[in-house]
Write a protein that holds these residues in place. Structure first.
Motif, PDB file in Angstrom:
ATOM      1  N   TYR A   1      -6.576  39.734 -14.407  1.00 32.03           N
ATOM      2  CA  TYR A   1      -5.858  40.996 -14.589  1.00 32.03           C
ATOM      3  C   TYR A   1      -6.789  42.199 -14.427  1.00 32.03           C
ATOM      4  CZ  TYR A   1      -1.602  38.656 -16.281  1.00 32.03           C
ATOM      5  OH  TYR A   1      -0.459  37.898 -16.384  1.00 32.03           O
TER       6      TYR A   1
ATOM      7  N   ASP B   1      12.272  48.207 -21.015  1.00 29.73           N
ATOM      8  CA  ASP B   1      12.072  47.397 -22.231  1.00 29.73           C
ATOM      9  C   ASP B   1      12.638  48.133 -23.450  1.00 29.73           C
ATOM     10  OD1 ASP B   1      10.773  45.292 -20.938  1.00 29.73           O
ATOM     11  OD2 ASP B   1       8.821  46.241 -21.112  1.00 29.73           O
TER      12      ASP B   1
ATOM     13  N   ARG C   1      19.672  46.464 -28.614  1.00 30.74           N
ATOM     14  CA  ARG C   1      19.792  45.321 -29.538  1.00 30.74           C
ATOM     15  C   ARG C   1      19.612  45.775 -30.991  1.00 30.74           C
ATOM     16  NH1 ARG C   1      18.646  39.792 -27.375  1.00 30.74           N
ATOM     17  NH2 ARG C   1      20.390  39.556 -25.947  1.00 30.74           N
TER      18      ARG C   1
ATOM     19  N   LEU D   1      23.330  43.897 -22.552  1.00 32.78           N
ATOM     20  CA  LEU D   1      23.509  45.237 -21.999  1.00 32.78           C
ATOM     21  C   LEU D   1      23.811  45.115 -20.505  1.00 32.78           C
ATOM     22  CD1 LEU D   1      23.181  48.346 -22.180  1.00 32.78           C
ATOM     23  CD2 LEU D   1      20.717  47.998 -21.919  1.00 32.78           C
TER      24      LEU D   1
ATOM     25  N   HIS E   1      13.270  45.406 -14.435  1.00 33.20           N
ATOM     26  CA  HIS E   1      12.008  45.893 -15.011  1.00 33.20           C
ATOM     27  C   HIS E   1      10.758  45.297 -14.368  1.00 33.20           C
ATOM     28  CE1 HIS E   1      13.017  42.236 -17.003  1.00 33.20           C
ATOM     29  NE2 HIS E   1      12.254  42.363 -18.069  1.00 33.20           N
ATOM     30  N   TYR E   2      10.924  44.188 -13.625  1.00 35.04           N
ATOM     31  CA  TYR E   2       9.760  43.608 -12.948  1.00 35.04           C
ATOM     32  C   TYR E   2       9.332  44.448 -11.731  1.00 35.04           C
ATOM     33  CZ  TYR E   2      10.599  39.362 -15.727  1.00 35.04           C
ATOM     34  OH  TYR E   2      10.763  38.460 -16.756  1.00 35.04           O
TER      35      TYR E   2
ATOM     36  N   GLU F   1       6.880  47.057 -12.831  1.00 36.40           N
ATOM     37  CA  GLU F   1       5.689  46.321 -13.306  1.00 36.40           C
ATOM     38  C   GLU F   1       4.785  45.965 -12.107  1.00 36.40           C
ATOM     39  OE1 GLU F   1       5.245  44.734 -16.700  1.00 36.40           O
ATOM     40  OE2 GLU F   1       3.269  44.096 -16.002  1.00 36.40           O
TER      41      GLU F   1
ATOM     42  N   ARG G   1       9.446  33.748 -13.186  1.00 34.51           N
ATOM     43  CA  ARG G   1       9.897  34.029 -14.551  1.00 34.51           C
ATOM     44  C   ARG G   1      11.377  34.445 -14.573  1.00 34.51           C
ATOM     45  NH1 ARG G   1       6.491  35.433 -18.912  1.00 34.51           N
ATOM     46  NH2 ARG G   1       7.420  36.814 -20.443  1.00 34.51           N
TER      47      ARG G   1
ATOM     48  N   ASP H   1      14.044  32.556 -16.712  1.00 39.57           N
ATOM     49  CA  ASP H   1      14.818  33.262 -17.729  1.00 39.57           C
ATOM     50  C   ASP H   1      16.318  33.163 -17.430  1.00 39.57           C
ATOM     51  OD1 ASP H   1      14.829  34.820 -20.129  1.00 39.57           O
ATOM     52  OD2 ASP H   1      15.506  36.515 -18.915  1.00 39.57           O
TER      53      ASP H   1
ATOM     54  N   ARG I   1      17.486  29.745 -18.394  1.00 40.48           N
ATOM     55  CA  ARG I   1      17.541  29.607 -19.852  1.00 40.48           C
ATOM     56  C   ARG I   1      18.762  30.333 -20.413  1.00 40.48           C
ATOM     57  NH1 ARG I   1      16.475  31.560 -24.582  1.00 40.48           N
ATOM     58  NH2 ARG I   1      16.320  33.648 -23.728  1.00 40.48           N
TER      59      ARG I   1
ATOM     60  N   LYS J   1      22.044  29.032 -22.348  1.00 42.82           N
ATOM     61  CA  LYS J   1      22.288  29.527 -23.708  1.00 42.82           C
ATOM     62  C   LYS J   1      23.671  30.184 -23.824  1.00 42.82           C
ATOM     63  CE  LYS J   1      20.324  32.798 -27.104  1.00 42.82           C
ATOM     64  NZ  LYS J   1      19.186  33.678 -27.421  1.00 42.82           N
ATOM     65  N   TYR J   2      24.013  31.041 -22.844  1.00 46.96           N
ATOM     66  CA  TYR J   2      25.233  31.854 -22.978  1.00 46.96           C
ATOM     67  C   TYR J   2      26.418  31.362 -22.145  1.00 46.96           C
ATOM     68  CZ  TYR J   2      22.113  35.208 -25.228  1.00 46.96           C
ATOM     69  OH  TYR J   2      21.226  35.816 -26.066  1.00 46.96           O
TER      70      TYR J   2
HETATM   71  P1  NDP Z   1      12.457  40.361 -21.150  1.00 45.10           P
HETATM   72  O1  NDP Z   1      11.945  41.418 -22.031  1.00 45.10           O
HETATM   73  O2  NDP Z   1      13.163  40.743 -19.937  1.00 45.10           O
HETATM   74  O3  NDP Z   1      13.308  39.437 -22.031  1.00 45.10           O
HETATM   75  C1  NDP Z   1      14.188  38.520 -21.473  1.00 45.10           C
HETATM   76  C2  NDP Z   1      15.153  38.185 -22.566  1.00 45.10           C
HETATM   77  O4  NDP Z   1      15.981  39.322 -22.874  1.00 45.10           O
HETATM   78  C3  NDP Z   1      16.142  37.123 -22.158  1.00 45.10           C
HETATM   79  O5  NDP Z   1      15.568  35.855 -22.325  1.00 45.10           O
HETATM   80  C4  NDP Z   1      17.283  37.392 -23.105  1.00 45.10           C
HETATM   81  O6  NDP Z   1      16.886  36.888 -24.378  1.00 45.10           O
HETATM   82  C5  NDP Z   1      17.311  38.896 -23.201  1.00 45.10           C
HETATM   83  N1  NDP Z   1      18.183  39.545 -22.216  1.00 45.10           N
HETATM   84  C6  NDP Z   1      18.323  39.233 -20.918  1.00 45.10           C
HETATM   85  N2  NDP Z   1      19.205  40.065 -20.337  1.00 45.10           N
HETATM   86  C7  NDP Z   1      19.622  40.924 -21.284  1.00 45.10           C
HETATM   87  C8  NDP Z   1      20.535  42.016 -21.299  1.00 45.10           C
HETATM   88  N3  NDP Z   1      21.201  42.391 -20.218  1.00 45.10           N
HETATM   89  N4  NDP Z   1      20.723  42.676 -22.463  1.00 45.10           N
HETATM   90  C9  NDP Z   1      20.058  42.321 -23.586  1.00 45.10           C
HETATM   91  N5  NDP Z   1      19.173  41.289 -23.642  1.00 45.10           N
HETATM   92  C10 NDP Z   1      18.948  40.598 -22.499  1.00 45.10           C
HETATM   93  O7  NDP Z   1      11.344  39.378 -20.677  1.00 45.10           O
HETATM   94  P2  NDP Z   1       9.913  39.416 -20.230  1.00 45.10           P
HETATM   95  O8  NDP Z   1       9.151  38.817 -21.347  1.00 45.10           O
HETATM   96  O9  NDP Z   1       9.869  38.750 -18.915  1.00 45.10           O
HETATM   97  O10 NDP Z   1       9.408  40.935 -20.025  1.00 45.10           O
HETATM   98  C11 NDP Z   1       8.930  41.771 -21.045  1.00 45.10           C
HETATM   99  C12 NDP Z   1       7.941  42.785 -20.452  1.00 45.10           C
HETATM  100  O11 NDP Z   1       6.693  42.153 -20.190  1.00 45.10           O
HETATM  101  C13 NDP Z   1       8.382  43.404 -19.161  1.00 45.10           C
HETATM  102  O12 NDP Z   1       7.984  44.758 -19.138  1.00 45.10           O
HETATM  103  C14 NDP Z   1       7.628  42.649 -18.115  1.00 45.10           C
HETATM  104  O13 NDP Z   1       7.461  43.420 -16.965  1.00 45.10           O
HETATM  105  C15 NDP Z   1       6.317  42.395 -18.848  1.00 45.10           C
HETATM  106  N6  NDP Z   1       5.627  41.209 -18.359  1.00 45.10           N
HETATM  107  C16 NDP Z   1       4.371  41.338 -17.846  1.00 45.10           C
HETATM  108  C17 NDP Z   1       3.691  40.248 -17.379  1.00 45.10           C
HETATM  109  C18 NDP Z   1       2.316  40.381 -16.842  1.00 45.10           C
HETATM  110  O14 NDP Z   1       1.673  39.358 -16.668  1.00 45.10           O
HETATM  111  N7  NDP Z   1       1.832  41.565 -16.533  1.00 45.10           N
HETATM  112  C19 NDP Z   1       4.276  38.899 -17.459  1.00 45.10           C
HETATM  113  C20 NDP Z   1       5.580  38.889 -18.011  1.00 45.10           C
HETATM  114  C21 NDP Z   1       6.229  39.979 -18.456  1.00 45.10           C
HETATM  115  P3  NDP Z   1      17.908  36.538 -25.570  1.00 45.10           P
HETATM  116  O15 NDP Z   1      17.782  35.073 -25.751  1.00 45.10           O
HETATM  117  O16 NDP Z   1      17.375  37.323 -26.743  1.00 45.10           O
HETATM  118  O17 NDP Z   1      19.278  36.964 -25.170  1.00 45.10           O
END
Ligand code: NDP
Length: 437
Positions: A280, A317, A324, A357, A369-370, A373, A405, A409, A412, A416-417
């Protein structure tokens, strides 16, 4: 012992085993080759390839630095300092999301304070000539080498702990040693009641080392040339803005996949202890010996574009978490949010409801959001210009990681849903890039 909360075979079993074994065996040598190429081979993959072609395996063994006493000392002092800050600094009590077996982990939110104390201490040590950060750069290969072996041993400890002394019911074996070691067994391993291991490995060791090393590279360039180039300043500033954002939002990170879904094993813990400080930070590592002069205007354009991407990523984020936290009673882009009430069943058979959402950033695509990033990573790398590919390795790696990812996700969430996730997919049909993918 309980069964594994989730079995992570999103891909076919053959591909899963192949990728696990490849990553276990290839990541450690890759870290050393990356460091060697950046620091000793002018950032040129061709130069390293020619060296290896000429000297073969023995040549590779020769460039792999042995972990030295000073390397262990640096790692130990840094790790102990961060562990002490994690335990001792005050912070608000924060509850994580409900786990698959119905637990709710509790944390102390003192990340921003730890980040501030760490950087002020590190820069003061340099300023008052107590410790020169260039020592870290000069022993970087030995430090990575020590981290590689030390973290592997740490993962063995996590594996044994998962078997004999799990901290909560969110733990279990898949029945397969490689999967248990690679993906981990415990979701929330702790030492005692309060020392959360994943908060330490992911946040306080891994992410913190990113900021510490970014500052180290800057200081090294300054000590080498008597000044810091604008390309290095843009790179360091953007990386620090990103890491500051991370610690500002650290309690939010405890709701993400890394913490709430991925268990503590090689993938997450070795990744945060070794891959984050090496891969990184690698664009900055490259810039130390390649001080490009961008000129004020170009440097500013890159800086502003990078900060904008980091802000958008943060806002995505923030939007999801605010939505939530308030149970949907908030404004998204000035309007009441559009949402889906999704019910699901926990592994213990309880029925629960989550809100999804479907407006704002989360209506554009399911993982929009990716995009910022990845772009932010591009902007803190582009000051290196295009003489070599290797500084861009992190951007390429991150793109592959986040596309994978998004698939993990999605799979998953679909399981789940069920029909509620399908409904969301109808409203936001694209996975990452609106209109394209
Ligand atoms: P998210 O924060 O996107 O979380 C995903 C979870 O959010 C899902 O599993 C689900 O969980 C819930 N969700 C999905 N869709 C919705 C929706 N529409 N409304 C509400 N909740 C929802 O996951 P990440 O961990 O991938 O990302 C977090 C941050 O970390 C991001 O900014 C990402 O860019 C960053 N990141 C950076 C990395 C790096 O190496 N630099 C690697 C990975 C992430 P639930 O079961 O609670 O519903």
């Amino acid at each position: 012992m309980a069964a594994a909360p989730e079995t992570k075979t999103v891909h076919s079993p053959a591909l899963t085993y192949f990728s696990m074994l490849s990553l276990l065996s290839l990541c450690p040598p890759f870290v050393i080759l990356l460091w060697y190429t950046m620091v000793h081979a002018d950032g040129s993959v061709v130069q390293t390839r020619n060296y290896l072609k000429q000297h073969g395996l023995q040549g590779f063994i020769d460039i792999w630095p042995r972990p030295t006493a000073i390397a262990w000392k640096i790692i130990f002092v840094y790790g102990a300092f961060e562990a002490a800050l994690q335990l001792l600094l005050p912070g608000k009590r924060v509850e994580g999301p409900v786990s698959p077996t119905g637990n709710r982990p509790v944390y102390k939110a003192n990340g921003m304070a730890a980040y501030f104390v760490t950087l002020v201490t590190y820069i003061s040590l340099w300023w008052f000539e107590i410790f020169n950060p260039t020592v870290v750069y000069d022993h970087l290969g030995e430090i990575y080498s020590a981290l590689i072996f030390g973290s592997l041993i740490f993962c063995v400890f996590l594996y044994i702990k998962g078997h004999v002394a799990p901290s909560s019911t969110d733990s279990g074996s898949s029945g397969n040693l490689i999967i248990d070691f690679y993906w981990g067994m415990e979701l929330y391993p702790r030492i005692g009641k309060n020392f959360d291991i994943k908060v330490f490995t992911n946040c306080r060791f891994g992410m913190m080392s990113w900021a510490v090393l970014a500052v180290t590279y800057c200081i090294k360039q300054y000590e080498l040339n008597g000044k810091v180039s604008d390309s290095m300043l843009v790179n360091t500033t953007l990386m620090l803005v990103y890491v500051t954002k991370f610690f500002w939002w650290e309690a939010g990170y405890w709701n993400t996949m890394d913490i709430a879904h991925d268990r503590a094993g090689f993938y997450i813990c070795w990744g945060c202890l070794v891959w984050v400080p090496s891969v990184y930070t690698s664009p900055g590592m490259y810039l130390v010996n390649h001080p490009v002069n961008l000129g004020m205007q170009l440097a500013l354009y890159i800086l502003v574009a990078g900060i904008l991407c980091i802000y958008i990523n943060y806002d995505c984020d923030r939007q999801r978490q605010e939505f939530r936290r308030t149970n949907g009673k908030c404004k998204i882009w000035g309007k009441a949010p559009s949402k889906i009430e999704a019910t699901y069943t926990t592994t213990s058979g309880e029925t629960k409801t989550s809100l999804l959402l479907t407006s704002g950033w989360w209506g554009l695509a399911r993982h929009f959001h990716y995009v910022p990033e990845i772009l932010a990573a591009f902007f803190w790398t582009v000051p290196a210009l295009f003489n070599h590919f290797l500084p861009y390795f992190y951007v390429v790696f991150l793109t592959i990681l986040l596309f994978d990812r998004a698939k993990r996700d999605d799979d998953r969430c679909r399981s789940k849903y069920g029909k509620y996730w399908k409904l969301y997919c109808n409203k936001a049909p694209y996975k990452i890039i609106p209109g394209i993918y």
